[in-house]
Design an enzyme around this catalytic site. Structure first.
Site, short mmCIF file in Angstrom:
data_model
loop_
_atom_site.label_atom_id
_atom_site.label_comp_id
_atom_site.label_asym_id
_atom_site.label_seq_id
_atom_site.Cartn_x
_atom_site.Cartn_y
_atom_site.Cartn_z
N PHE A 89 1.51 -3.19 4.01
CA PHE A 89 1.75 -4.51 4.59
C PHE A 89 3.25 -4.77 4.58
CE2 PHE A 89 -2.44 -7.06 3.81
CZ PHE A 89 -3.11 -6.20 4.66
N LYS A 123 -9.36 8.11 0.77
CA LYS A 123 -9.82 6.73 0.62
C LYS A 123 -11.29 6.59 1.01
CE LYS A 123 -5.42 4.25 1.32
NZ LYS A 123 -4.54 5.40 1.60
N HIS A 135 -3.05 8.34 5.32
CA HIS A 135 -3.22 7.00 4.77
C HIS A 135 -4.66 6.56 4.99
CE1 HIS A 135 -1.99 3.19 3.17
NE2 HIS A 135 -2.17 2.54 4.30
N CYS A 188 0.80 -1.22 0.00
CA CYS A 188 0.00 0.00 0.00
C CYS A 188 0.83 1.27 0.00
CB CYS A 188 -0.92 0.01 1.22
SG CYS A 188 -1.77 -1.56 1.48
#
Length: 414
Positions: free
Chosen positions: A394, A330, A298, A159
């Site tokens: 990740f 997002k 994020h 990501c």
């Protein structure tokens, strides 16, 4: 160290294809999330995603080339075409590079060719399977298209891919290895296998309500929504851009890159390595302490990320954290995985360029663990002097870009 500016932008996203549609969608708080249309979700707990709608690859390539490229590469080509046209850059050869990554690569091709192998045998697997599937091919194809013979680096950091790609491209230009870099990320992973995998590792929300599924920093958040698309920026050495009278959206001033060294999916519980990435970007930028700051977070809408990201921002900024305006796009685009950081860098540059900050759509319930100044009541006119764009992937990989407004008086595109 040479100065590095952004002179071109390109986007393929769930809220709009092309920068004008994308930016209008963000400012309107438009949700790009809806029912999955790519496959039958009857047996799936997760039935929604943030799909790109109305994408026509033939606007960017002919039928022959289209058949040779996975969808993630098609998205990259489209975003790069817009960014290069926007920039007006005609540079070719060894002083032009490409830093373009993908978190997963050609998983659509992988899924399709695996089915062919199992159903029809090895002789029916496409000879293009490998070059369509591998994660570096988008960078290679874009380099071929624009004659970029300089440094070419396809980053793969889950990501954080898009942000790392731009950050490493920034360093390449700043240290004189290239005059310009086409940088960003692309992803197209809304497939049966990927959705099942993310669901079973408990990363995705199972709420299946588009309006209440991707809700960063909200107390009721419970997982992210998978998205797709591509984001590209053209990074250019400042004097090179000035000589050709290029328009400039923003200047990249700093970049932080750290690792949690903690867990393959969960963030560091105290957020200290993420805070260090933010701190490194700010230290390199060397900002005044009173700078008006916007942070494109994020903000994945997972319980752990949003809590630890809030902690990281507080650790890095101290009391100034409460004065920063924080948004999470997002909430509208879903989590675009390897493309997320690049698309969010585009949004961050546009926020600096226009003085308008996109909202965190869908936010309703305050969380005591997330107590900063999140933009939750629609787009805000703020005119920040500086901005940060955070990405955490990740594997515990953290990235942060620090940007400022351009100091050149050049007509705005948006």
């Amino acid at each position: 160290m040479k100065r590095v500016v952004i002179t071109g932008l390109g986007v393929v996203s769930p809220v709009g294809i092309g920068v004008p549609a994308f930016w209008d969608g963000l400012l309107a708080g438009r949700c790009g999330i809806g029912p999955i249309s790519r496959f039958d979700t009857a047996d799936y707990k997760v039935k929604i995603a943030a799909e790109v709608k109305g994408f026509d690859p033939l606007l960017y390539m002919d039928k022959f080339e289209c058949k040779k490229q996975d969808l993630y590469t098609q998205y990259a080509i489209a975003a790069a075409a817009e960014a290069m046209a926007d920039s007006g850059l005609t540079l070719r050869g060894e002083r032009l590079g490409v830093y373009l990554g993908s978190g997963i690569g050609g998983i659509i091709t992988f899924h399709r060719e695996t089915q062919r192998l199992l159903e029809k045998g090895p002789h029916r697997v496409s000879p293009l399977f490998i070059p369509m599937m591998i994660g570096n091919i988008a960078a290679g194809v874009v380099a071929i298209r624009y004659g970029a013979e300089g440094p070419c680096l396809p980053v793969v950091t889950a990501c954080a891919t898009g942000t790392h790609s731009i950050g490493e491209g920034f360093r390449a230009v700043a240290h004189g290895h290239a005059d310009a870099i086409i940088a960003g990320g692309a992803e197209a992973a809304i497939t049966p296998m990927a959705v099942a995998g993310f669901t079973n590792c408990l990363a995705l929300t199972e709420r299946n309500d588009p309006a209440r599924s991707s809700i960063p920093f909200d107390r009721e958040r419970d997982g992210f929504v998978i998205g797709e698309g591509a984001g590209i920026v053209v990074l250019e050495e400042y004097e090179h851009a000035r000589r050709r009278e290029a328009k400039i959206y923003a200047e990249i001033k700093g970049y932080g890159n750290t690792a949690d060294a903690h867990h393959i999916t969960a963030p560091h519980p105290e957020g200290k390595p993420a805070a260090r990435a933010i701190g490194l970007a700010m230290a390199e930028a060397d900002w005044d302490s009173d700078v008006k700051l916007y942070i494109n977070a994020h903000g994945t809408s997972t319980p752990l990320n949003d809590k630890t990201e809030t902690m990281a921002i507080k650790t890095a900024l101290g009391p100034k954290a409460y004065q920063a305006k924080i948004g999470a796009t997002k909430s509208m685009t879903g989590h675009m995985l390897g493309a997320a950081g690049a698309v969010e860098a585009v949004a961050t540059a546009l926020a600096l360029h226009t003085g308008i900050l996109p909202p965190t759509a869908g936010y309703r319930e305050k969380d005591p663990d997330c107590d900063l100044d999140y933009i939750t009541k629609g787009a805000e006119s703020f005119h920040p002097d500086a901005a940060l764009s955070n990405s955490f992937g990740f594997g515990g990989q953290n990235a942060c870009l620090a940007m400022t407004k351009s100091d050149l008086d050049i007509p705005r595109r948006i």
